[in-house]
Design an enzyme around this catalytic site. Structure first.
Site, PDB file in Angstrom:
ATOM      1  CB  SER A 138      10.084 -15.947  19.247  1.00 56.41           C
ATOM      2  OG  SER A 138      11.464 -15.631  19.114  1.00 56.41           O
ATOM      3  CE1 TYR A 151      10.260 -21.403  18.320  1.00 50.69           C
ATOM      4  CE2 TYR A 151      11.531 -19.404  17.917  1.00 50.69           C
ATOM      5  CZ  TYR A 151      10.785 -20.195  18.765  1.00 50.69           C
ATOM      6  OH  TYR A 151      10.557 -19.775  20.051  1.00 50.69           O
ATOM      7  CE  LYS A 155       7.290 -19.605  18.968  1.00 53.13           C
ATOM      8  NZ  LYS A 155       6.364 -19.889  20.081  1.00 53.13           N
TER       9      LYS A 155
END
Lengths: 244, 78
Positions: A138, A151, A155
């Protein structure tokens, strides 16, 4: 343009918007695809849509199931040339309020399952001297994003992991790359109101949200023979919202 | 001993594409048989599979020649 005839691919998170688009694009390019996800009905529906594909239900938060998934895919397809580690979860929250389990679970499912899948897949790929490992990361793994420390860490971790295994495996004809989507149309973005959507598109030079097919096209390229000299890279597909 | 040696030799020839007459007891995987670090990991995994033996990392590090492998396997396999 890119011919994947005869290639065998596994896509995790295949029932999601981006995962489904990736599976369809690989299939349309000639690959035989194993579809993995947790929702059996959605998997069966996608399998019915893609002749020759197989559905492999798997819960990637379970290490043993994850370890076994590659073997199941190799058995069902007769080998595995392309691994697309696409499955991921979010448990958003500001740092001060983030629970241990929210941090650990996101790291475990996103980064931990990628590690397990890549480890298992590389074994057969090394023997065949050919392989494509593609991780869907991402843009926030590079830029960061408030409320997504867990998150973004997962990533960013996937990117560092990919660069390392790319160096380990390059001499065996295996490439490992990341694709970092920006803002992609999904059920989550559909739920935004017009004012919110306008604010987002203002920050994107291309002046639109991305489509799942934009990501799928990048996967097909990196999976192709033509991309054999591209490894350890992160391909940003984000309409220019971050240029890194 | 000789049976283990023959099976080890076969694996080494297959994995490293090495000349059979170079795969002797004191041949070093890396210095004599052209292996790189990844090859040695692959070899250890192949030995584990062939002989049903677990080779821990610290033992694997010490297996540098064909003879080292034969010795470890003979001492530890079923």
């Amino acid at each position: 343009m890119f011919d994947l005839t005869g290639k065998k691919a596994l896509v995790t998170g295949a029932t999601g918007g981006i995962g489904g688009a990736i599976a369809r694009a690989l299939h349309a390019s000639g690959a035989q695809v194993a579809l993995s996800g947790t929702r059996q009905e959605a998997l069966d529906a996608l399998r019915a849509e893609l002749p020759g594909s197989v559905a492999l239900a798997c819960n990637l938060s379970d290490p043993d199931e994850t370890d076994g998934l590659i073997g199941r895919a190799e058995e069902a397809l007769g080998g595995l040339d392309i691994l697309v580690a696409n499955a991921g979860i979010t448990k958003d929250g500001l740092l001060l309020r983030m629970k241990d389990e929210d941090f650990e679970r996101v790291l475990d499912v996103n980064l931990g399952s990628y590690f397990r899948l890549a480890r298992a897949a590389s074994k057969g790929m090394m023997k065949r001297r050919l392989g494509r490992i593609i991780a869907i990361t991402s843009v926030v793994g590079v830029t960061g994003n408030p409320g997504q420390a867990n998150y973004a860490a997962s990533k960013a971790g996937m990117i560092g992991f990919t660069k390392s295994i790319a160096q380990e495996l390059a001499s065996r004809g295996i490439t490992a790359n990341c694709i970092a989507p920006g803002f992609i149309v999904s059920p989550m973005t559909d739920a935004l109101n017009d004012a919110q959507k306008e604010a987002i598109t203002k920050s994107i030079p291309a002046a639109r949200l991305g489509q799942p097919d934009d990501i799928a096209a990048a996967v097909v390229y990196l999976a192709s023979d033509q991309a054999s000299y591209v490894t350890g890279q992160t391909l940003h597909v984000n309409g220019g919202m971050a240029m890194i | 001993m000789s049976d283990v040696f023959d099976r080890v030799k076969k694996i080494v020839i297959e994995h490293l594409d090495a000349d059979a007459d170079k795969v002797v007891e004191n041949a070093s995987f890396i210095d004599d048989l052209g292996a790189d670090s990844l090859d040695t990991v692959e070899l250890v995994m192949a030995f584990e599979e062939e002989f049903g033996v677990e080779i821990p990392d610290d033992a694997a590090e010490k297996i540098q020649t064909v003879g080292d492998a034969v010795k470890f396997i003979s001492a530890n396999a079923g």
